[in-house]
Design an enzyme around this catalytic site. Structure first.
Site, mmCIF file in Angstrom:
data_model
loop_
_atom_site.group_PDB
_atom_site.id
_atom_site.type_symbol
_atom_site.label_atom_id
_atom_site.label_comp_id
_atom_site.label_asym_id
_atom_site.label_seq_id
_atom_site.Cartn_x
_atom_site.Cartn_y
_atom_site.Cartn_z
ATOM 1 N N LYS A 25 61.937 -57.637 3.911
ATOM 2 C CA LYS A 25 60.851 -57.049 4.685
ATOM 3 C C LYS A 25 60.790 -57.777 6.022
ATOM 4 O O LYS A 25 60.891 -59.019 6.057
ATOM 5 C CB LYS A 25 59.518 -57.202 3.950
ATOM 6 C CG LYS A 25 59.454 -56.440 2.620
ATOM 7 C CD LYS A 25 59.360 -54.946 2.830
ATOM 8 C CE LYS A 25 59.183 -54.216 1.506
ATOM 9 N NZ LYS A 25 59.123 -52.745 1.686
ATOM 10 N N LYS A 31 62.108 -41.700 -3.169
ATOM 11 C CA LYS A 31 61.155 -42.141 -4.192
ATOM 12 C C LYS A 31 60.548 -40.864 -4.752
ATOM 13 O O LYS A 31 59.875 -40.132 -4.018
ATOM 14 C CB LYS A 31 60.064 -43.019 -3.569
ATOM 15 C CG LYS A 31 60.588 -44.348 -3.040
ATOM 16 C CD LYS A 31 59.483 -45.153 -2.394
ATOM 17 C CE LYS A 31 60.059 -46.472 -1.836
ATOM 18 N NZ LYS A 31 59.070 -47.192 -1.023
HETATM 19 MG MG MG Z 1 60.740 -48.926 2.355
#
Ligand code: MG
Length: 383
Positions: A172, A275
């Site tokens: 991240k 997703k």
């Molecule tokens: Mg992502």
């Protein structure tokens, strides 16, 4: 084989995380998880997971909005209705309910699982058949590392992930904690290790320093830069992709097959994170998979800090042939002191085994433990 959903029990559980997970959006130390148990008119029963988080930072959906949407609007649309195929569920819900993708997905995917159970098929096999394919037996696994306190801490975590065997290490990033940190990881781990970053929409092309950071990230041999810009900005992602060698991967921008068409038409990115919760379930995920295969765009399965139930649905999806990049399918022990399924998900040599020996989702739900963790529940029946 007609499926008639007869009973839906929704539960909210609170599942403690092994360690706090920090992203550009904040920190969580326990996961509020929405679970759904679906029983059909013939007594077949299965579990699914609604992947929404507590707050609307990643997506508009939250645990609370999904609870409302499922109980008030979505469950009543499917209870007592006959479905010839799970493929019929998505169009019905998509017509009747705008948005609330994660809530819709929880029911849609549970019906896919029930359909697999009724045919005595593993979920991955049923899904692969719908895609005209056969499932892989093992799926490459990547890890997503949350924001760390220092570059040295990030290097240590990345090194540990490599030693654990992960096939891709994703970090991240956010403005100010990006290129210099990732460069240290690249220098420490060498050019062989597959590294990528996920910005969760935190950069803007209006900022000279953001542009400079993105330019520097482009020199680090990354497998992808995930969602650098705003979730609704296909045009500027295209502008950025034209200047970068590194493939941009879209995550938050992709809400269904139409978003993928926009991405392809504008050339906003060269990779897609699928997703199933974000796109409204398996039917749209299958459509995206098929479209990306045709366009030669690699896809991979992202994660939403799922417990072992959601993980089962992701592993089945990631076993499809177009999922050529490692999925965010970390084993249970990475996130949970104790998962709600048995066996817990494990990783061997950087891969997760697709459970092809048993019908349905392939793992058993530990109902007694789920009962212990349950904060609220509601059962809805066909009228
Ligand atoms: Mg992502």
């Amino acid at each position: 084989m007609t499926i008639v959903p007869a009973l839906i029990t929704l539960r909210e559980i609170r599942l403690p995380l092994v360690e706090p997970f920090r992203t550009a959006a904040g920190t969580v130390d326990a996961r509020r998880v929405l679970l759904l148990e679906l029983t059909d008119a013939d007594g077949y029963a299965t579990w699914s997971e609604c992947v929404a988080e507590s707050r609307p930072t990643y997506a508009p959906d939250t645990v609370d909005t999904c609870w409302l949407a499922l109980t008030e609007w979505i469950a009543p649309l499917v209870l007592g209705v006959s479905f010839e195929s799970p493929v019929a569920v998505h169009p019905l819900l998509d017509n009747a309910v705008r948005g609330h993708n994660m809530a819709r997905a929880a029911i849609e995917m549970a019906i896919w699982s029930l359909d697999a159970l009724r045919q005595s098929l593993p979920l991955a096999t049923a899904l692969a058949r719908a895609a005209g394919a056969a499932p892989r037996t093992r799926v490459d696994t990547g890890i997503a590392l949350g924001m760390q306190s220092s570059p040295a801490a990030l290097v240590a975590r990345a090194r540990a992930a490599r030693d654990d065997g992960y096939r891709r290490i994703k970090m991240k990033v956010e403005p100010g904690r990006d290129a210099a940190w990732v460069r240290e990881v690249r220098d420490a781990l060498g050019s062989e290790v597959s590294l990528s970053v996920d910005a969760n929409c935190s950069y803007s092309l209006d900022s000279a320093s953001h542009r400079a950071a993105l330019t520097e990230l482009d020199t680090l041999g990354l497998a992808m830069i995930e969602q650098p810009l705003a979730h609704d900005d296909f045009v500027r992602h295209a502008e950025l992709q034209r200047t970068m060698r590194t493939p941009i991967c879209l995550d938050e921008s992709i809400h269904g097959a139409a978003s993928v068409e926009a991405m392809l038409a504008l050339q906003s990115a060269r990779m897609v994170n699928v997703k199933p919760g974000r796109v409204g379930g398996y039917a749209p995920a299958l459509a995206i998979h098929e479209r990306c295969l045709r366009a030669n765009v690699p896809v991979w399965c992202g994660g939403m800090l799922e417990c072992g139930i959601g993980r089962a649905y992701n592993v089945a999806l990631a076993s499809l042939p177009g999922f050529t990049e490692p999925g965010d399918l970390s084993p249970s022990a990475r996130y949970w002191a104790r998962d709600v399924v048995t066996p817990a998900w494990t990783m061997d040599d950087g891969r997760v085994q697709v459970p092809l020996e048993r019908a349905g989702i392939g793992v058993e739900v530990d109902v007694a433990y789920v009962d212990e963790l349950t904060a609220r529940s509601i059962t809805l029946a066909a009228r």
